[in-house]
Design an enzyme around this catalytic site. Structure first.
Site, mmCIF file in Angstrom:
data_model
loop_
_atom_site.group_PDB
_atom_site.id
_atom_site.type_symbol
_atom_site.label_atom_id
_atom_site.label_comp_id
_atom_site.label_asym_id
_atom_site.label_seq_id
_atom_site.Cartn_x
_atom_site.Cartn_y
_atom_site.Cartn_z
ATOM 1 N N HIS A 121 0.785 -1.590 -0.023
ATOM 2 C CA HIS A 121 0.121 -0.155 -0.178
ATOM 3 C C HIS A 121 1.028 1.056 0.190
ATOM 4 C CE1 HIS A 121 -2.353 2.663 1.825
ATOM 5 N NE2 HIS A 121 -3.940 2.295 1.087
ATOM 6 N N ASP A 198 3.098 -3.512 8.223
ATOM 7 C CA ASP A 198 1.347 -3.724 7.966
ATOM 8 C C ASP A 198 1.197 -4.286 8.287
ATOM 9 O OD1 ASP A 198 -0.410 -2.249 6.931
ATOM 10 O OD2 ASP A 198 0.686 -1.864 5.388
ATOM 11 N N GLN A 201 -4.252 -5.150 6.699
ATOM 12 C CA GLN A 201 -5.738 -6.186 6.589
ATOM 13 C C GLN A 201 -5.070 -7.129 7.680
ATOM 14 O OE1 GLN A 201 -7.649 -5.201 4.817
ATOM 15 N NE2 GLN A 201 -7.221 -2.799 3.570
ATOM 16 N N LYS A 224 -10.477 -0.773 10.448
ATOM 17 C CA LYS A 224 -10.550 -1.833 9.867
ATOM 18 C C LYS A 224 -10.761 -3.044 10.564
ATOM 19 C CE LYS A 224 -7.378 -0.154 6.306
ATOM 20 N NZ LYS A 224 -8.018 0.406 4.798
ATOM 21 N N CYS A 361 -4.727 2.942 -3.624
ATOM 22 C CA CYS A 361 -3.673 3.441 -2.812
ATOM 23 C C CYS A 361 -1.807 2.352 -3.222
ATOM 24 C CB CYS A 361 -3.781 3.356 -1.098
ATOM 25 S SG CYS A 361 -5.263 4.266 -1.173
#
Ligand code: PMP
Length: 406
Positions: A121, A198, A201, A224, A361
Site C-alpha cells: 500500500h 504493515d 489487513q 478496519k 492506494c
C-alpha cells in the site's frame, strides 16, 4: 459464528441503498462499527469526557483509566511484552511514518538497503522512498511470483548484508496474499536487519502475536477492525522505541521544559504529543472485546468459507479476471472485460452493492498487474453467502448491460 446474529449488532447494515438491501463488501477500506463500540464511545462522551494524564478530578481520572486500559487491551490482544510497546497513532499510515522518520533516520546510512515489495500500500512504500532519498539509501523489492505471492528463495536472495530495514505488508489489500512474516522476520534478523510490518489487513482478520512473529515494528488501524476512525497502533520493541526520537513535540510528551531545551517523558507517551484520541482508544478497546468474543480463529475460518465460496461463484461470470493467489485473505480484486471498474462499481451501487474501485492506494502493484484500476469485494464477519449470491446476480446483469450491442 453466526453472521445473521452478528448483523443485529450493526445498525448500519439494516438499510436500503438505491432501493435495495445494502450489501457492504468494502471492509478492506473501512469496516462497519458494532453497537457495543458505538455505545462505549457514547458512554465516554455522556459520562466522563475529559482530558487524560493531566487533571486530578474524577472525570479526568476516569478518562485516563479508560485510555490506559485500552492500551493494556491492545497489549494483550497482540501479545506485546509490555504496555510501553503500544503507541497510539492516528492509524497505520501515521505509525509507519513514525518508524520511517524516527527509527529510519536513526539507523539508515548512505548505501544501506531498505527492502520492500511491489504489493505494498502507498502507506508502506512512500515513507520508505522518502527515507531512502533523505539518507542516500537504496530501495530494493522482493520479486513476486505470477500469482502475487513471495517465495522464500526470493526473500533470501533480496535480503542481504546491506539490508537495514525490511518493510512489508502482512496481508495485501489488493491480492489478499498472506505473507509468512515469521519466516521473513527470521531472514531479516539473520542478516542483522530490522523488520517493520504493515498489519492493517491482518489484525482484523486473524490472530497476530508480535512476539511469536518476532517483528520489530507492527502497525494497524482501528477503523478496519470494527473500531472508530482516527486511531491506530504502532507496536515497537521497547529497546528500539527507547532509543528513538519523537517526531512530534508539545504537551504530554515532555518531562521537563526549559526556555531553550526540553527532555522527553517515558514510553509510550513520548510518541503521543498533544491530546490523544481518547474516545477512539475506548472504542478500539470495545472492538477488541468484540473480536475476542467471537475469536480470531473463528473469524478467519468464516472469512475463508466466504472467500472460497465467492471465488468459485465469481469464476462463473463471463469475462471476469481475478487477481491474486488461490489461498488468500477475505478479499477479491477483479475486472470484468469491457467494463471499467468505476462503471462496474457504480452499476453495483445502483443495486445496493458497495465495492471499491480504483488503484487501492497501490499504484506500483497496478502497474505490475498491467491494469490502471480494478474492482474489489472484501468480506467480514457480518457478510453472508446469500449476499455473495445477490452480488453475483448483480455482476452478471452489469456484464450483460455493458455487453449489449445497440
Ligand atoms: N496498509 C494497508 C495494507 C491498507 O490496506 C491500508 C488502508 N487501506 C493502509 C495501510 C493505511 O491505513 P490507514 O489509512 O488507516 O492509515
Amino acid at each position: 459464528m453466526n453472521a445473521k446474529d452478528i448483523r443485529k449488532d450493526f445498525p448500519i447494515l439494516d438499510q436500503q441503498v438505491n432501493g435495495n438491501d445494502l450489501i457492504y463488501f468494502d471492509t478492506s477500506a473501512t469496516s462497519q462499527t458494532p453497537s457495543p463500540v458505538i455505545d462505549a464511545m457514547t458512554a465516554y462522551y455522556e459520562a466522563y469526557n475529559s482530558n487524560v494524564h493531566r487533571g486530578v478530578h474524577t472525570l479526568g481520572t476516569k478518562a485516563t483509566d479508560g485510555y490506559e486500559q485500552a492500551r493494556m487491551k491492545v497489549r494483550s490482544f497482540i501479545n506485546a511484552k509490555r504496555f510501553e510497546e503500544v503507541v497510539f497513532t492516528r492509524g497505520t499510515t501515521a505509525a509507519i511514518n513514525l518508524v520511517a522518520r524516527s527509527f529510519g533516520d536513526m539507523v539508515i546510512e548512505p548505501g544501506d538497503e531498505i527492502v520492500v515489495t511491489e504489493m505494498e500500500h502507498h502507506a508502506n512504500i512512500v515513507p520508505w522512498q522518502e527515507l531512502a532519498k533523505r539518507t542516500q539509501a537504496e530501495l530494493k523489492f522482493i520479486p513476486m511470483e505470477a500469482d502475487g505471492t513471495l517465495t522464500m528463495e526470493n526473500v533470501e536472495a533480496t535480503i542481504g548484508e546491506k539490508t537495514k530495514i525490511v518493510a512489508i505488508t502482512h496481508v495485501s489489500n489488493v491480492l489478499g496474499t498472506i505473507n509468512d512474516i515469521k519466516a521473513i522476520a527470521e531472514v531479516a534478523h539473520r542478516n542483522d536487519a530490522y523488520i517493520a510490518v504493515d498489519g492493517a489487513q491482518a489484525v482484523p482478520h486473524m490472530s497476530v502475536d508480535v512476539q511469536d512473529l518476532d517483528v520489530d515494528f507492527y502497525a494497524f488501524s482501528g477503523h478496519k477492525m470494527l473500531g472508530p476512525t482516527g486511531i491506530g497502533v504502532l507496536y515497537g520493541r521497547s529497546e528500539l522505541l527507547d532509543d528513538m526520537e519523537p517526531i512530534e513535540y508539545g504537551g504530554d510528551m515532555i518531562d521537563f521544559v526549559d526556555l531553550r531545551t526540553s527532555t522527553w517523558t517515558d514510553l509510550p507517551v513520548k510518541f503521543e504529543a498533544g491530546t490523544p484520541m481518547i474516545a477512539e482508544a475506548i472504542g478500539l478497546a470495545a472492538a477488541i472485546d468484540y473480536i475476542e468474543d467471537i475469536g480470531p480463529e473463528a473469524i478467519l475460518e468464516y472469512e475463508q468459507e466466504l472467500v472460497n465460496y465467492a471465488l468459485e461463484r465469481m469464476r462463473s461470470v463471463e469475462g471476469i479476471e481475478i487477481y491474486g493467489p488461490e489461498s488468500r485473505a477475505g478479499l477479491i480484486t477483479f475486472n470484468l472485460s469491457d467494463v471499467h471498474p468505476h462503471d462496474l462499481a457504480t452499476a453495483l451501487d445502483s443495486e445496493g452493492v458497495a465495492v471499491r474501485a480504483g488503484h487501492h492506494c497501490a499504484q506500483p502493484l497496478m502497474k505490475w498487474l498491467g491494469v490502471s484500476s480494478t474492482a474489489r469485494a472484501s468480506f467480514y464477519i457480518y457478510n453472508t453467502t446469500e449476499e455473495i449470491d445477490s452480488f453475483i446476480e448483480s455482476l452478471k446483469r452489469t456484464k450483460e448491460f455493458f455487453s449489449y450491442e445497440f
